[in-house]
Design a protein around this motif. Structure first.
Motif, PDB file in Angstrom:
ATOM      1  N   LEU A  83       0.821  -1.208   0.000  1.00 47.38           N
ATOM      2  CA  LEU A  83       0.000   0.000   0.000  1.00 47.38           C
ATOM      3  C   LEU A  83       0.853   1.256   0.000  1.00 47.38           C
ATOM      4  O   LEU A  83       0.458   2.288  -0.560  1.00 47.38           O
ATOM      5  CB  LEU A  83      -0.926  -0.010   1.232  1.00 47.38           C
ATOM      6  N   TYR A  84       2.034   1.168   0.615  1.00 48.28           N
ATOM      7  CA  TYR A  84       2.918   2.324   0.708  1.00 48.28           C
ATOM      8  C   TYR A  84       4.210   2.061  -0.068  1.00 48.28           C
ATOM      9  O   TYR A  84       5.318   2.116   0.466  1.00 48.28           O
ATOM     10  CB  TYR A  84       3.195   2.647   2.172  1.00 48.28           C
ATOM     11  N   GLY A  85       4.022   1.781  -1.359  1.00 47.66           N
ATOM     12  CA  GLY A  85       5.151   1.479  -2.229  1.00 47.66           C
ATOM     13  C   GLY A  85       6.091   2.645  -2.439  1.00 47.66           C
ATOM     14  O   GLY A  85       7.227   2.455  -2.878  1.00 47.66           O
ATOM     15  N   SER A  86       5.641   3.869  -2.127  1.00 48.17           N
ATOM     16  CA  SER A  86       6.527   5.026  -2.239  1.00 48.17           C
ATOM     17  C   SER A  86       7.611   5.011  -1.165  1.00 48.17           C
ATOM     18  O   SER A  86       8.614   5.715  -1.293  1.00 48.17           O
ATOM     19  CB  SER A  86       5.712   6.314  -2.118  1.00 48.17           C
ATOM     20  N   ALA A  87       7.413   4.216  -0.117  1.00 49.51           N
ATOM     21  CA  ALA A  87       8.366   4.163   0.994  1.00 49.51           C
ATOM     22  C   ALA A  87       9.076   2.817   1.100  1.00 49.51           C
ATOM     23  O   ALA A  87      10.231   2.760   1.530  1.00 49.51           O
ATOM     24  CB  ALA A  87       7.647   4.470   2.314  1.00 49.51           C
ATOM     25  N   PHE A  88       8.379   1.748   0.714  1.00 49.53           N
ATOM     26  CA  PHE A  88       8.925   0.401   0.903  1.00 49.53           C
ATOM     27  C   PHE A  88       9.010  -0.325  -0.442  1.00 49.53           C
ATOM     28  O   PHE A  88       8.013  -0.417  -1.164  1.00 49.53           O
ATOM     29  CB  PHE A  88       8.055  -0.400   1.875  1.00 49.53           C
ATOM     30  N   ALA A  89      10.201  -0.830  -0.743  1.00 52.52           N
ATOM     31  CA  ALA A  89      10.418  -1.587  -1.971  1.00 52.52           C
ATOM     32  C   ALA A  89      10.443  -3.070  -1.625  1.00 52.52           C
ATOM     33  O   ALA A  89      11.107  -3.491  -0.668  1.00 52.52           O
ATOM     34  CB  ALA A  89      11.736  -1.177  -2.630  1.00 52.52           C
ATOM     35  N   LEU A  90       9.710  -3.855  -2.390  1.00 54.78           N
ATOM     36  CA  LEU A  90       9.595  -5.292  -2.134  1.00 54.78           C
ATOM     37  C   LEU A  90      10.285  -6.077  -3.237  1.00 54.78           C
ATOM     38  O   LEU A  90      10.274  -5.687  -4.413  1.00 54.78           O
ATOM     39  CB  LEU A  90       8.129  -5.707  -2.057  1.00 54.78           C
ATOM     40  N   SER A  91      10.912  -7.178  -2.861  1.00 55.68           N
ATOM     41  CA  SER A  91      11.455  -8.127  -3.823  1.00 55.68           C
ATOM     42  C   SER A  91      10.948  -9.511  -3.459  1.00 55.68           C
ATOM     43  O   SER A  91      10.592  -9.769  -2.301  1.00 55.68           O
ATOM     44  CB  SER A  91      12.988  -8.088  -3.818  1.00 55.68           C
ATOM     45  N   GLU A  92      10.922 -10.409  -4.424  1.00 56.44           N
ATOM     46  CA  GLU A  92      10.333 -11.732  -4.202  1.00 56.44           C
ATOM     47  C   GLU A  92      11.405 -12.816  -4.178  1.00 56.44           C
ATOM     48  O   GLU A  92      12.540 -12.621  -4.618  1.00 56.44           O
ATOM     49  CB  GLU A  92       9.305 -12.029  -5.290  1.00 56.44           C
ATOM     50  N   HIS A  93      10.986 -13.966  -3.638  1.00 55.09           N
ATOM     51  CA  HIS A  93      11.787 -15.200  -3.652  1.00 55.09           C
ATOM     52  C   HIS A  93      13.167 -15.033  -3.031  1.00 55.09           C
ATOM     53  O   HIS A  93      14.188 -15.057  -3.721  1.00 55.09           O
ATOM     54  CB  HIS A  93      11.906 -15.729  -5.080  1.00 55.09           C
ATOM     55  N   PRO A  94      13.298 -14.909  -1.720  1.00 57.07           N
ATOM     56  CA  PRO A  94      12.207 -14.727  -0.760  1.00 57.07           C
ATOM     57  C   PRO A  94      11.769 -13.266  -0.699  1.00 57.07           C
ATOM     58  O   PRO A  94      12.473 -12.384  -1.187  1.00 57.07           O
ATOM     59  CB  PRO A  94      12.850 -15.156   0.565  1.00 57.07           C
ATOM     60  N   VAL A  95      10.616 -13.041  -0.060  1.00 54.94           N
ATOM     61  CA  VAL A  95      10.090 -11.686   0.031  1.00 54.94           C
ATOM     62  C   VAL A  95      10.930 -10.883   1.024  1.00 54.94           C
ATOM     63  O   VAL A  95      11.077 -11.263   2.186  1.00 54.94           O
ATOM     64  CB  VAL A  95       8.614 -11.693   0.475  1.00 54.94           C
ATOM     65  N   THR A  96      11.510  -9.799   0.548  1.00 57.46           N
ATOM     66  CA  THR A  96      12.279  -8.889   1.401  1.00 57.46           C
ATOM     67  C   THR A  96      11.764  -7.471   1.194  1.00 57.46           C
ATOM     68  O   THR A  96      11.160  -7.161   0.163  1.00 57.46           O
ATOM     69  CB  THR A  96      13.786  -8.940   1.081  1.00 57.46           C
ATOM     70  N   LEU A 336       3.554  11.647   6.259  1.00 57.17           N
ATOM     71  CA  LEU A 336       2.168  11.479   5.831  1.00 57.17           C
ATOM     72  C   LEU A 336       2.026  11.787   4.342  1.00 57.17           C
ATOM     73  O   LEU A 336       1.282  11.108   3.621  1.00 57.17           O
ATOM     74  CB  LEU A 336       1.249  12.387   6.653  1.00 57.17           C
ATOM     75  N   HIS A 337       2.717  12.809   3.880  1.00 67.62           N
ATOM     76  CA  HIS A 337       2.689  13.159   2.473  1.00 67.62           C
ATOM     77  C   HIS A 337       3.227  12.010   1.628  1.00 67.62           C
ATOM     78  O   HIS A 337       2.648  11.650   0.583  1.00 67.62           O
ATOM     79  CB  HIS A 337       3.511  14.424   2.245  1.00 67.62           C
ATOM     80  N   LEU A 338       4.331  11.403   2.090  1.00 65.22           N
ATOM     81  CA  LEU A 338       4.906  10.260   1.380  1.00 65.22           C
ATOM     82  C   LEU A 338       3.935   9.081   1.379  1.00 65.22           C
ATOM     83  O   LEU A 338       3.805   8.374   0.366  1.00 65.22           O
ATOM     84  CB  LEU A 338       6.223   9.869   2.038  1.00 65.22           C
ATOM     85  N   MET A 339       3.238   8.876   2.491  1.00 66.04           N
ATOM     86  CA  MET A 339       2.250   7.797   2.559  1.00 66.04           C
ATOM     87  C   MET A 339       1.113   8.043   1.579  1.00 66.04           C
ATOM     88  O   MET A 339       0.658   7.113   0.893  1.00 66.04           O
ATOM     89  CB  MET A 339       1.705   7.676   3.983  1.00 66.04           C
ATOM     90  N   HIS A 340       0.628   9.281   1.478  1.00 65.51           N
ATOM     91  CA  HIS A 340      -0.438   9.604   0.535  1.00 65.51           C
ATOM     92  C   HIS A 340       0.015   9.356  -0.901  1.00 65.51           C
ATOM     93  O   HIS A 340      -0.757   8.884  -1.735  1.00 65.51           O
ATOM     94  CB  HIS A 340      -0.864  11.063   0.704  1.00 65.51           C
ATOM     95  N   MET A 341       1.273   9.668  -1.194  1.00 66.05           N
ATOM     96  CA  MET A 341       1.806   9.414  -2.530  1.00 66.05           C
ATOM     97  C   MET A 341       1.766   7.922  -2.846  1.00 66.05           C
ATOM     98  O   MET A 341       1.396   7.508  -3.952  1.00 66.05           O
ATOM     99  CB  MET A 341       3.234   9.935  -2.626  1.00 66.05           C
ATOM    100  N   GLY A 342       2.138   7.103  -1.858  1.00 66.42           N
ATOM    101  CA  GLY A 342       2.129   5.661  -2.070  1.00 66.42           C
ATOM    102  C   GLY A 342       0.734   5.125  -2.317  1.00 66.42           C
ATOM    103  O   GLY A 342       0.525   4.279  -3.195  1.00 66.42           O
ATOM    104  N   LYS A 343      -0.246   5.617  -1.546  1.00 61.52           N
ATOM    105  CA  LYS A 343      -1.616   5.148  -1.727  1.00 61.52           C
ATOM    106  C   LYS A 343      -2.166   5.583  -3.076  1.00 61.52           C
ATOM    107  O   LYS A 343      -2.901   4.846  -3.732  1.00 61.52           O
ATOM    108  CB  LYS A 343      -2.497   5.679  -0.591  1.00 61.52           C
ATOM    109  N   GLU A 344      -1.797   6.787  -3.516  1.00 65.14           N
ATOM    110  CA  GLU A 344      -2.266   7.269  -4.814  1.00 65.14           C
ATOM    111  C   GLU A 344      -1.669   6.433  -5.931  1.00 65.14           C
ATOM    112  O   GLU A 344      -2.365   6.049  -6.880  1.00 65.14           O
ATOM    113  CB  GLU A 344      -1.881   8.735  -4.982  1.00 65.14           C
ATOM    114  N   GLU A 345      -0.365   6.126  -5.804  1.00 59.79           N
ATOM    115  CA  GLU A 345       0.277   5.302  -6.814  1.00 59.79           C
ATOM    116  C   GLU A 345      -0.316   3.904  -6.837  1.00 59.79           C
ATOM    117  O   GLU A 345      -0.509   3.314  -7.908  1.00 59.79           O
ATOM    118  CB  GLU A 345       1.779   5.247  -6.548  1.00 59.79           C
ATOM    119  N   ALA A 346      -0.618   3.348  -5.639  1.00 60.51           N
ATOM    120  CA  ALA A 346      -1.222   2.020  -5.581  1.00 60.51           C
ATOM    121  C   ALA A 346      -2.607   2.039  -6.217  1.00 60.51           C
ATOM    122  O   ALA A 346      -2.999   1.099  -6.918  1.00 60.51           O
ATOM    123  CB  ALA A 346      -1.310   1.546  -4.137  1.00 60.51           C
TER     124      ALA A 346
END
Length: 413
Positions: A83-96, A336-346
């Motif tokens: 939901l907050y991809g503007s702050a947290f980057a995810l990678s798979e196999h394994p999920v980090t 909070l502004h960064l969180m709103h950006m992430g939700k908008e992008e999602a």
């Protein structure tokens, strides 16, 4: 350990009057509800950020399962992080998970603010310890309110050692103890305001600043009691109050003053009611003290947003904006502004673009942008399903936390 100053005054044994058991109605304040509502998910966001960036050196990526179990995610961690991809980057196999460049840069800005305000944070923590009759507080309780106080996540290592004349840990490490009582800091926020605006002298009566939601009215008998109560002497909360009668109006005024001071020491001038009650118990406030929060709606506002109760200090806000903004709150609003950006992008990624213009504008207001003179409207898009529950909870909140078994009378507003 220094003792509390004691100043027994026989005239202050004022007997309790009828309104001590009366109930004051709850009235909704949409602006202050928005103050609480806009920080949805902020706590788990900040705790996740700290888990990623406070290590030395920060890890490049952390396995999802390695995130602290104490983080109160509102739903599955993976969904939260996406939901907050503007702050947290995810990678798979394994999920980090790893911090984005924007989050890392903002964390560095926060570190600079923490360094610049370290002395202020130490003074406010010292004053909190000075409120405690034992001159000590459980370390776990201090850790629980550390976000409210604007303390860094590693404050036992990064703050306390810099002030050995202020703080010490007990032998078992469970208590944070006061080392030096500073008389120059033993002035409450209420006293300081009275000195700046009215030539206050120690021992003079002080009336608390009052404000009510639009359309809120008190019964004339309640108003009369409140006017008389405001004229009672103001007993410094940094003095010993054990000589006061346990069931008296003067004791209630001192209790209100202690809770007012505790909220004044926070950077956001608010605190979850559950946490404030725990703090009040540690400060040894008289039994039933939590009732004064609902009984004085002109001083405290009880918000029922986010499925909890939050106590907001009314005088600290002009509508939804802080009258005096602590530098740490400026950083919080950027998060909070960064969180709103992430939700908008999602939302855009799902083809469901959200209407975030009003939310962005309100966050922008906190950066110092001048607000319009017109009336502000507050949207509750994510909380509409709770609206009916909120109103009912507001009317019954005192019953849930009642400490006394006495039957309460009703004062209609």
């Amino acid at each position: 350990m220094p003792l509390l100053p004691r100043r027994p005054v026989a005239a202050l044994y004022v007997p309790a009057r009828g309104l001590l058991e009366a109930r004051v109605p709850w009235g909704r304040d949409r602006a202050l509800d928005h103050v609480v509502e806009r920080e949805r998910h902020l706590v788990p966001f900040l705790l996740t950020k700290d888990a990623l960036l406070t290590a030395a050196p920060p890890p490049h990526a952390v396995p999802l399962h390695a995130l602290p179990s104490s983080i109160p995610f509102p739903f599955r961690p993976l969904r939260f992080l996406r939901l907050y991809g503007s702050a947290f980057a995810l990678s798979e196999h394994p999920v980090t998970v790893s911090p984005t460049q924007r989050l890392s840069a903002l964390h560095l800005d926060e570190a600079q603010v923490v360094d610049a305000t370290r002395a202020d944070a130490a003074d406010r923590l010292l004053r909190l310890l000075m409120l405690a009759p034992s001159r000590a507080l459980p370390l776990h309780l201090v850790a629980r309110v550390r976000l409210d106080l604007g303390l860094p996540s590693d404050f036992p290592r990064s703050l306390l050692p810099h002030y050995p004349d202020y703080f010490a840990l007990s032998a078992d490490g469970r208590l944070l103890e006061l080392v030096c009582y500073r008389k120059d800091l033993a002035v409450s926020d209420v006293q300081s305001y009275a000195q700046r605006t009215g030539g206050y002298k120690v021992g003079d009566p002080i009336a608390f600043q009052l404000s009510f939601p639009r359309g809120f009215e008190l019964h004339k008998n309640v108003r009369k009691w409140l006017d008389d109560w405001q004229k009672l002497p103001y007993i410094s909360l940094y003095e010993d109050g054990t000589h006061l009668g346990p069931r008296s109006d003067i004791t209630e005024k001192r209790t209100v003053a202690v809770l007012h001071e505790a909220l004044s020491l926070t950077v956001g001038k608010k605190m979850e009611k559950e946490v404030l009650v725990k703090l009040g118990e540690a400060l040894r406030l008289p039994p039933g003290f939590r009732k004064v929060l609902a009984k004085h709606p002109g001083i405290f506002y009880l918000s029922h947003k986010l499925r909890t109760q939050t106590v907001v200090l009314r005088e600290a806000y002009r509508r939804h904006m802080l009258v005096v903004k602590h530098p740490m709150m400026g950083i919080r609003y950027q998060y909070l502004h960064l969180m709103h950006m992430g939700k908008e992008e999602a939302g855009k990624a799902k083809g469901k673009e959200r209407k975030t213009v009003r939310g962005e504008q309100m966050i922008g207001d906190e950066y110092g942008v001048d607000e319009e003179n017109g009336e502000e409207e507050y949207d509750d898009e994510e909380d509409e399903e709770d609206e009916g529950d909120d109103i009912e909870a507001g009317a019954a909140s005192e019953d849930e936390d009642s400490d006394d078994e006495d039957t309460e009378n009703t004062a209609e507003g």
